[in-house]
Every structure is written in structure tokens, then in C-alpha cells.
Design a protein around this motif. Structure first.
Motif, short mmCIF file in Angstrom:
data_model
loop_
_atom_site.label_atom_id
_atom_site.label_comp_id
_atom_site.label_asym_id
_atom_site.label_seq_id
_atom_site.Cartn_x
_atom_site.Cartn_y
_atom_site.Cartn_z
N LYS A 145 0.81 -1.21 0.00
CA LYS A 145 0.00 0.00 0.00
C LYS A 145 0.85 1.27 0.00
CE LYS A 145 -4.06 0.36 1.93
NZ LYS A 145 -5.19 0.49 2.90
N ILE A 157 -0.14 0.74 -3.96
CA ILE A 157 -1.59 0.63 -3.96
C ILE A 157 -2.25 1.97 -3.67
CG2 ILE A 157 -3.54 -0.39 -2.71
CD1 ILE A 157 -1.85 -2.92 -2.38
N PHE A 398 -5.82 -1.46 -10.70
CA PHE A 398 -5.34 -2.83 -10.47
C PHE A 398 -4.50 -3.30 -11.65
CE2 PHE A 398 -9.17 -2.70 -7.78
CZ PHE A 398 -8.68 -3.21 -6.60
#
Length: 548
Positions: A145, A157, A398
Motif C-alpha cells: 500500500k 496501492i 489494479f
């Protein structure tokens, strides 16, 4: 960031991939991009941050000295495109990079509420690309992340899953810009790239940018149906250009434009746009040679026509079919040899900026990634981005994170070329299987074909006038009978008429398209056998399998 270990260091030359008016050497080796980049420690984190604005100009390595500028296309752009202002909110995101600024202006949600702490995928190691090898020696790639903040990566992320700019994530935009420079080396100065959600979306946006209701657009006589299906609701007329084994016939393109009669085309003005799939054309499998492409480009310059170059099959250029060879394996070659063996693109010979090239990962990585990119002049890329900002926005975060991990941090430019070589060898074997099945099972007195030199489609010509009822039945009726007979025998191929660019055409020839992209080898052989049986039934031929 250090380059991937699998990158190959090599000289790179290609006298065929550059316009005659430009130098005849590639400007870079596959590894040189990593050496030319600023050291990771010197890169400002803000250029990789959330919704960071970027252009290809930041990431190109070639000198623009001596290269011409693209011509302006103000006269071609539609009123809709000229009126687009882009997204005000996305423009404001450019201020996020200012040191010390506290943002209360945007609608960017906090990444602390993203329910993903880590994303992991298992991918092939360089050179071990098969499913079996991947299951045994695959490499797990992970995205965290906050790895941008900790300095472990330039893409994480928290950045990738937030809102972004219409050009796509700067991290992946850099990679596709370098790839385009490596493979195509556009011979004018002010070119750029923009990420897309695939070529279908790019086609839709390009038509809106360049074509107004009532306009005509040129394309191959048989063309990608989605192009036609996108064009017609916009009020456009698609005009099919006669083809031969190499695709578009230059003389036919020139003749249509030279003698254009609006009255014969529903009042449409002379076309200003040509849509083409030059390599492994869908549906015919035709591939333009270099000289053919140069001739088409010259005709378009003569008549001031803009080229939409749709190239999902570019890396699936196959060796010439050898009926005597049991198998055709990919020969070991350097990246330079691999690139030199590819037919030069329209983009690589475009000195005026009159080409928008559409690339895609759909056919070489996965259709569901929904990531590709377009390349054109900076003017056109800026206008394209304004469409994206207010419609599709950038590709899925993604997908961009996974592709970045695979292409940038794992394979690198050289590893991706190795993967493309592997995919090409796989499709070569598949092409050979379907052609040999045709040689074995189809009645040669009524069916003929040319072995594909690229792509994933096999185009079969049927002499429908040998049908016992040809004198009283129409082309459409016989085509439908053959199609349904194939279905009844358990073989699904597609009708050539489904791919007409122009519904008004009175077609004298009949074709069927088969794809060798996915079915197992024995099933390809079985499907062709069944199609042969269907043809024999329909034409009243002796139902026996021809020997090789």
C-alpha cells in the motif's frame, strides 16, 4: 531503481524501421533506458504521486535535434473535440506536488480506506514462459500500500487505486513511451503516448475526434466489425477498399480518393481518415509488407488522409509457412534481430504526425487487462486526453499496478521482447496446425487459402458458384447454408459477410474465418475436419478425406 537482471545488453540497428529521410539506426539498446534515467534517489517522488500529471516528453531519451515537427490538425478535429476543455479537477491535481501543501480541494478518498494491504501475482520467470514452467518456477510479485512513501517502489496501492489522470499512471506511461521509442523510433520530434482502456475505446474516441456525422471513413473491404459498429451510430459511412494478399491495395485507395463522388456516397465529403489493421488483419489475416505500407502512406500524404493504425497483432508476425517442416520453432535471436525482423510500422515512417497508432496488451498478455496505449503528435495526444478525462478516465489501477510490476520491475524491456518472441513461436505452431488440417481435410476443388503471416486468423475462400443451386440461390443463402451445416457438424467458423466494411457491396467472392488462437491442437484439426464434411455435404461432393 535497478534494471531487471534479465535485460540483455546489445547493439540495436534496423535499416527498415526508420523513414528513408531519417537515420537508419535505433537510438537505444534494450537496457540503455535504465542507464539514461535519472538515478532513483534523484527522482522527485511527486512525479509518481497520486494523480501526478505527466507527458511522454518527460520520458523520451532520443534527441529531437534535426527531426521535423508534426503538422497541425486543426482542420481535421471535430467541433466536439475542439470544444473539450478536459477536467478542471484533474488539472487542479497538479498542485498536489507542491511541497507542504494541504489539500482540501479534491475528491480523492484516503487510501487508508482501501481494503487492500497487498496485491500479489505469480508470473513467469524470464525465459521460462510456459504454464508448466510457471507452475514450477514462477515468481511472485507483490505491491504494497505505501511502498512509494517508504522508497521500496515508485508505484504502490495508495497511488494506483486512487483517481488518476487521463493519460494513465506516470509510472506505466514512462514504460510504454520507452517501448515505443525502442520499437518504432518515431521520426518526428513532438510525439507522445497516452494510455487507453484498449483499442476498442481508442477507436471510438478517435472517430469522435476526427469525424463528424455524414463523413466517410476508409477501411479494408473486410474489417474489424466493432469499428463498423462504432462508426454507424455516429452517422459515419464506412467505405471498403479492395484488398489482396497484403491487405489494402494502394491503387484502390488512390482511385477512390482521386475520383470521389459525394453523390455516390450519400453526400459524404472526400474521406480524411483511413482505419487499417496492417498486421495479421482481422478477419483476413493479411499482412502489409514494408513497401506496401510506404505506398499507402504516400497515398495518404497525397490526399491528406489521417491514418488510424490498429496493431494488436504486431508482435505476432510469423515465419513463412513451410508445408514440409514438422515443426517451426523460434530461432534464438538477439533483441536487435527480433526487432529488425518485424515489418516497420506506419508510425516508424511517419514524418508528419499523420498516424495515430493503437497498441494493446490484449493479444500478447490478456484482454481482460483492458490496458493499451495510443501514440501520435502531442497536439493529438492532448486532445485525446481531454476525451479520456471526461469519459473512461485512465485504465484500472489494479491492471496498471500488475502490469507495472511485470513489465517494469520484473521483465523489463528486454524480458517483454523475450515474452513476445515466445508468444510468436506459440502462434506459429498454432498457425501450422490449422493450415495442415486444411490441407488434410478440406476439398481443394472448392476451398483455397493463403497461410497467414501474422495474427490469429485463417481466411478461407469458398468457390460458391460451384454450388449445385448457385444459379438460383443468392450468395447470402449459400453462405448461410454452409455456416449452418458447419454448426450441425459441430464446427463453428464465422461468415466473411459479417466483416463487410460497406453493406452496399455486391460481393462476388465468399469467405469464412477460422481462428487458431485458443482451441487445443486436436480440436483445431477436428473442427476443420467437420467443416470439410459440411462443405462436402452442401456441395454434394464425395465425402472422403483428401490425403496430403
Amino acid at each position: 531503481m535497478a534494471p531487471p537482471a534479465a535485460i540483455e545488453v546489445e547493439a540495436m540497428t534496423d535499416t527498415q524501421s526508420i523513414s528513408q529521410s531519417t537515420p537508419t539506426t535505433f537510438p537505444h539498446k534494450t537496457e540503455s533506458f535504465y542507464r539514461r534515467r535519472a538515478p532513483t534517489d534523484n527522482e522527485p517522488k511527486s512525479q509518481w504521486g497520486t494523480a501526478a500529471p505527466a507527458t511522454s516528453a518527460q520520458f523520451k531519451h532520443s534527441s529531437t535535434k534535426g527531426k521535423p515537427l508534426a503538422r497541425r490538425w486543426d482542420d481535421l478535429l471535430t467541433p466536439e473535440t475542439k470544444a473539450r476543455k478536459g477536467s478542471t479537477l484533474k488539472a487542479a491535481a497538479g498542485f498536489l506536488s507542491r511541497p507542504g501543501i494541504v489539500s482540501l480541494g479534491g475528491g480523492l478518498p484516503s487510501s487508508s480506506y482501501f481494503p487492500f494491504a497487498q496485491l500479489s501475482v505469480t508470473v513467469p520467470a524470464p525465459g521460462a514462459f510456459s504454464e508448466r514452467e510457471t507452475s514450477q518456477s514462477g515468481v511472485q510479485l507483490s505491491a504494497d500500500k505505501h511502498s512509494l512513501q517508504t522508497g521500496q517502489s515508485i508505484f504502490d496501492i495508495s497511488t494506483g487505486l486512487n483517481y488518476g489522470q487521463g493519460h494513465g499512471a506516470a509510472q506505466l506511461l514512462r514504460w510504454v513511451t520507452e517501448h515505443t521509442e525502442l520499437v518504432h523510433a518515431p521520426p518526428y520530434a513532438d510525439w507522445g503516448c497516452n494510455l487507453t482502456i484498449g483499442s476498442t475505446s481508442a477507436i471510438d474516441m478517435a472517430l469522435r475526434m476526427f469525424c463528424a456525422p455524414g463523413d466517410a471513413v476508409l477501411a479494408e473491404a473486410y474489417t474489424f466489425p466493432t469499428f463498423v459498429e462504432a462508426s454507424r451510430p455516429m452517422g459515419l459511412r464506412t467505405v471498403g477498399v479492395p484488398m489482396d494478399e497484403q491487405g489494402l491495395e494502394p491503387g484502390a485507395v488512390d482511385g477512390i480518393l482521386e475520383h470521389w463522388n459525394p453523390a455516390a456516397h450519400g453526400g459524404a465529403r472526400k474521406p480524411r481518415v483511413l482505419y487499417t489493421v496492417p498486421t495479421g488483419q482481422n478477419p483476413t489475416g493479411a499482412t502489409m509488407g514494408e513497401e506496401r505500407r510506404r505506398m499507402i502512406y504516400e497515398v495518404c500524404c497525397k490526399h491528406d488522409v489521417y491514418i488510424l493504425e490498429d496493431e494488436p497483432y504486431y508482435f505476432l508476425q510469423l515465419p513463412t509457412y513451410d508445408a514440409d517442416a514438422t515443426t517451426q520453432t523460434e530461432k534464438a535471436s538477439s533483441h536487435a534481430d527480433f526487432l529488425a525482423g518485424l515489418i516497420p510500422s506506419f508510425l516508424s515512417m511517419d514524418v508528419q504526425g499523420r498516424v495515430m497508432r493503437m497498441d494493446s496488451f490484449s493479444k500478447v498478455i490478456a484482454p481482460g487487462s483492458r490496458v493499451g496505449w495510443v501514440t501520435g503528435s502531442e497536439q493529438i495526444m492532448e486532445r485525446y486526453k481531454t476525451h479520456v478525462d471526461c469519459s473512461t478516465q485512465g485504465p484500472s489501477g489494479f491492471s496498471q499496478i500488475v502490469l507495472f510490476k511485470l513489465l517494469e520491475e520484473h521483465w523489463g524491456h528486454g524480458g517483454y521482447l523475450d515474452w513476445c518472441k515466445y508468444i510468436r513461436s506459440e502462434y506459429t505452431e498454432r498457425r501450422d496446425v490449422i493450415v495442415r488440417a486444411c490441407e488434410k481435410h478440406l476439398p481443394r476443388d472448392i476451398v483455397s487459402w493463403v497461410a497467414p503471416k501474422a495474427g490469429m486468423f485463417h481466411w478461407m475462400k469458398v468457390d460458391w458458384k460451384k454450388h449445385p443451386l448457385a444459379a438460383s440461390w443468392t450468395h447470402q443463402e449459400i453462405e448461410e447454408q454452409i455456416f449452418m451445416a458447419g454448426v450441425d457438424h459441430g464446427s463453428l467458423v464465422t461468415c466473411g459477410s459479417w466483416f463487410y466494411a460497406d453493406d452496399d457491396v455486391e460481393e462476388e467472392q465468399m469467405f469464412f474465418r477460422a481462428t487458431y488462437a485458443a482451441a487445443p491442437f486436436d480440436q483445431i484439426d477436428l473442427a476443420i475436419q467437420r467443416f470439410g464434411e459440411a462443405l462436402r455435404d452442401v456441395f454434394g461432393l464425395q465425402n472422403q478425406i483428401e490425403e496430403l
